[in-house]
Design an enzyme around this catalytic site. Structure first.
Site, PDB file in Angstrom:
ATOM      1  N   LYS A  13       0.838  -1.219   0.000  1.00  0.00           N
ATOM      2  CA  LYS A  13       0.000   0.000   0.000  1.00  0.00           C
ATOM      3  C   LYS A  13       0.868   1.262   0.000  1.00  0.00           C
ATOM      4  CE  LYS A  13      -1.989  -1.069   3.890  1.00  0.00           C
ATOM      5  NZ  LYS A  13      -1.199  -2.294   4.170  1.00  0.00           N
ATOM      6  N   ARG A  88      -9.000   1.195  10.156  1.00  0.00           N
ATOM      7  CA  ARG A  88      -8.467  -0.141  10.368  1.00  0.00           C
ATOM      8  C   ARG A  88      -9.453  -1.055  11.087  1.00  0.00           C
ATOM      9  NH1 ARG A  88      -2.601   0.556   9.695  1.00  0.00           N
ATOM     10  NH2 ARG A  88      -1.506  -1.355  10.205  1.00  0.00           N
ATOM     11  N   ARG A 127      11.770  -6.028   4.524  1.00  0.00           N
ATOM     12  CA  ARG A 127      11.538  -4.598   4.253  1.00  0.00           C
ATOM     13  C   ARG A 127      12.580  -3.763   5.000  1.00  0.00           C
ATOM     14  NH1 ARG A 127       5.680  -2.050   5.225  1.00  0.00           N
ATOM     15  NH2 ARG A 127       5.906  -2.940   7.310  1.00  0.00           N
ATOM     16  N   ARG A 161      12.039  -2.007  10.552  1.00  0.00           N
ATOM     17  CA  ARG A 161      11.072  -1.512  11.534  1.00  0.00           C
ATOM     18  C   ARG A 161      11.001  -2.465  12.726  1.00  0.00           C
ATOM     19  NH1 ARG A 161       5.673   0.002   8.210  1.00  0.00           N
ATOM     20  NH2 ARG A 161       4.773  -1.009  10.043  1.00  0.00           N
ATOM     21  N   ARG A 172       0.360  -8.616  14.043  1.00  0.00           N
ATOM     22  CA  ARG A 172      -0.295  -7.682  13.112  1.00  0.00           C
ATOM     23  C   ARG A 172      -1.203  -8.424  12.148  1.00  0.00           C
ATOM     24  NH1 ARG A 172       4.858  -5.348  10.877  1.00  0.00           N
ATOM     25  NH2 ARG A 172       3.609  -4.038   9.518  1.00  0.00           N
TER      26      ARG A 172
HETATM   27  P1  ADP Z   1       2.411  -1.795   3.222  1.00  0.00           P
HETATM   28  O1  ADP Z   1       2.464  -0.282   3.137  1.00  0.00           O
HETATM   29  O2  ADP Z   1       1.162  -2.367   2.631  1.00  0.00           O
HETATM   30  O3  ADP Z   1       2.702  -2.324   4.596  1.00  0.00           O
HETATM   31  P2  ADP Z   1       4.920  -1.651   1.706  1.00  0.00           P
HETATM   32  O4  ADP Z   1       4.572  -0.746   0.566  1.00  0.00           O
HETATM   33  O5  ADP Z   1       5.763  -1.092   2.793  1.00  0.00           O
HETATM   34  O6  ADP Z   1       3.577  -2.357   2.301  1.00  0.00           O
HETATM   35  O7  ADP Z   1       5.626  -2.936   1.066  1.00  0.00           O
HETATM   36  C1  ADP Z   1       6.102  -4.005   1.898  1.00  0.00           C
HETATM   37  C2  ADP Z   1       7.431  -4.538   1.339  1.00  0.00           C
HETATM   38  O8  ADP Z   1       7.190  -5.192   0.096  1.00  0.00           O
HETATM   39  C3  ADP Z   1       8.464  -3.459   1.062  1.00  0.00           C
HETATM   40  O9  ADP Z   1       9.738  -3.986   1.370  1.00  0.00           O
HETATM   41  C4  ADP Z   1       8.331  -3.180  -0.444  1.00  0.00           C
HETATM   42  O10 ADP Z   1       9.566  -2.768  -1.016  1.00  0.00           O
HETATM   43  C5  ADP Z   1       7.907  -4.540  -0.977  1.00  0.00           C
HETATM   44  N1  ADP Z   1       6.937  -4.484  -2.075  1.00  0.00           N
HETATM   45  C6  ADP Z   1       5.943  -3.569  -2.262  1.00  0.00           C
HETATM   46  N2  ADP Z   1       5.221  -3.872  -3.357  1.00  0.00           N
HETATM   47  C7  ADP Z   1       5.765  -5.018  -3.870  1.00  0.00           C
HETATM   48  C8  ADP Z   1       5.465  -5.852  -4.995  1.00  0.00           C
HETATM   49  N3  ADP Z   1       4.437  -5.555  -5.813  1.00  0.00           N
HETATM   50  N4  ADP Z   1       6.216  -6.934  -5.196  1.00  0.00           N
HETATM   51  C9  ADP Z   1       7.251  -7.232  -4.380  1.00  0.00           C
HETATM   52  N5  ADP Z   1       7.595  -6.502  -3.299  1.00  0.00           N
HETATM   53  C10 ADP Z   1       6.866  -5.408  -3.045  1.00  0.00           C
HETATM   54  P1  AMP Z   2       1.459   0.480   9.308  1.00  0.00           P
HETATM   55  O1  AMP Z   2       2.579   1.422   9.037  1.00  0.00           O
HETATM   56  O2  AMP Z   2       0.191   0.849   8.600  1.00  0.00           O
HETATM   57  O3  AMP Z   2       1.853  -0.958   9.105  1.00  0.00           O
HETATM   58  O4  AMP Z   2       1.097   0.651  10.861  1.00  0.00           O
HETATM   59  C1  AMP Z   2       2.053   0.348  11.868  1.00  0.00           C
HETATM   60  C2  AMP Z   2       1.394   0.317  13.229  1.00  0.00           C
HETATM   61  O5  AMP Z   2       0.851   1.623  13.563  1.00  0.00           O
HETATM   62  C3  AMP Z   2       0.209  -0.639  13.377  1.00  0.00           C
HETATM   63  O6  AMP Z   2       0.599  -1.985  13.640  1.00  0.00           O
HETATM   64  C4  AMP Z   2      -0.541   0.007  14.580  1.00  0.00           C
HETATM   65  O7  AMP Z   2       0.120  -0.271  15.792  1.00  0.00           O
HETATM   66  C5  AMP Z   2      -0.365   1.496  14.287  1.00  0.00           C
HETATM   67  N1  AMP Z   2      -1.461   2.036  13.454  1.00  0.00           N
HETATM   68  C6  AMP Z   2      -1.353   2.529  12.183  1.00  0.00           C
HETATM   69  N2  AMP Z   2      -2.557   2.929  11.727  1.00  0.00           N
HETATM   70  C7  AMP Z   2      -3.448   2.676  12.727  1.00  0.00           C
HETATM   71  C8  AMP Z   2      -4.862   2.831  12.866  1.00  0.00           C
HETATM   72  N3  AMP Z   2      -5.613   3.323  11.858  1.00  0.00           N
HETATM   73  N4  AMP Z   2      -5.422   2.451  14.034  1.00  0.00           N
HETATM   74  C9  AMP Z   2      -4.705   1.956  15.047  1.00  0.00           C
HETATM   75  N5  AMP Z   2      -3.380   1.751  14.969  1.00  0.00           N
HETATM   76  C10 AMP Z   2      -2.747   2.114  13.827  1.00  0.00           C
END
Ligand code: ADP
Ligand code: AMP
Length: 216
Positions: A13, A88, A127, A161, A172
């Site tokens: 995302k 969420r 990541r 992270r 999660r």
């Molecule tokens: P989210 O925001 O949904 O948690 P991220 O955008 O941070 O996900 O992506 C999670 C990991 O997967 C990152 O390391 C990113 O570089 C990688 N990634 C994102 N999109 C793709 C894809 N289409 N194919 C392979 N790896 C991806």
């Molecule tokens: P994300 O970066 O979206 O993976 O979020 C990382 C962490 O932030 C999550 O596991 C939650 O602990 C917190 N968080 C992010 N967005 C929300 C939300 N809308 N409601 C509650 N917790 C959140």
């Protein structure tokens, strides 16, 4: 355009939202990024949120709602936004609908990034995020051009992270399945939902996002 990106952690995302936000000229609002910044700065919100984020639990509703409300009130959000990671759960979704009515605004589309647990776990465990500018990499699928150096800002602190450790990832995913996934059905009923095959390679996902937004 006012968009919500929905899907499991690691579905891609943030990767897609940051690209699309630049193209559309609207802010990419990630509640996770805002919370991590608050934690790094040890603001009162950050101090309160830290234990929840580290464990992979949802941060309490009032904190997140206030944060979204404040962010949507900023000037750059007047003509659109991409919300990534919010709402969420159903409680947040309903409160958000009320907030939008008060703001005389509305969601145009909800994009649902669909990917299996196996795929998201393999994405999350490798990541890396640049400490300087927040750029996101994957050690195998989208590594920086020079190992350990950010393509965007030249920073050399590409960190994992704290919630991308195995135990927090499992938590999660449990929280996603019980709290967030029901929103897919909620938004499907409203007719706003469009599905994205998020397991495809990044550029194909980008094309699919564009296609889902261009059609009515
Ligand atoms: P989210 O925001 O949904 O948690 P991220 O955008 O941070 O996900 O992506 C999670 C990991 O997967 C990152 O390391 C990113 O570089 C990688 N990634 C994102 N999109 C793709 C894809 N289409 N194919 C392979 N790896 C991806
Ligand atoms: P994300 O970066 O979206 O993976 O979020 C990382 C962490 O932030 C999550 O596991 C939650 O602990 C917190 N968080 C992010 N967005 C929300 C939300 N809308 N409601 C509650 N917790 C959140």
């Amino acid at each position: 355009m006012r968009l919500v990106f929905l899907g499991p952690p690691g579905a891609g995302k943030g990767t897609q939202a940051s690209k699309l936000a630049q193209e559309l000229g609207v802010p990419h609002i990630s509640t996770g990024d805002i919370l991590r910044r608050a934690i790094a700065l040890a603001t009162p919100t950050g101090v309160e949120a830290k234990e929840f984020v580290d464990r992979g639990e949802l941060v309490p509703f009032v904190i997140v709602l206030r944060l979204v409300q404040d962010r949507l009130g900023e000037d750059d959000a007047a003509n659109g936004w991409i919300l990534d990671g919010f709402p969420r759960n159903l409680e947040q979704a309903l409160a958000f609908e009320d907030l939008l009515v008060r703001m005389r605004s509305a969601i145009d589309r909800v994009l649902y990034f669909d990917a299996s647990e196996t795929v998201v776990v393999s994405r999350l465990t490798a990541r890396r995020t640049c400490k300087g500018c927040g750029a996101v990499y994957h050690l195998q699928f989208s590594p920086p051009k020079v190992a350990g150096v950010c393509d965007k800002c030249g920073g050399t602190d590409l960190e994992q992270r704290s919630d991308d450790q195995e135990e927090a990832i499992r938590n999660r995913l449990r929280v996603y399945a019980s709290e967030t996934e029901p929103l897919v059905g909620h938004y499907r009923k409203t007719g706003l939902l469009r599905e994205i095959r998020a397991e495809l390679p990044p550029q194909e996902v980008t094309r699919e996002v564009a296609a889902r937004l261009s059609k009515g």
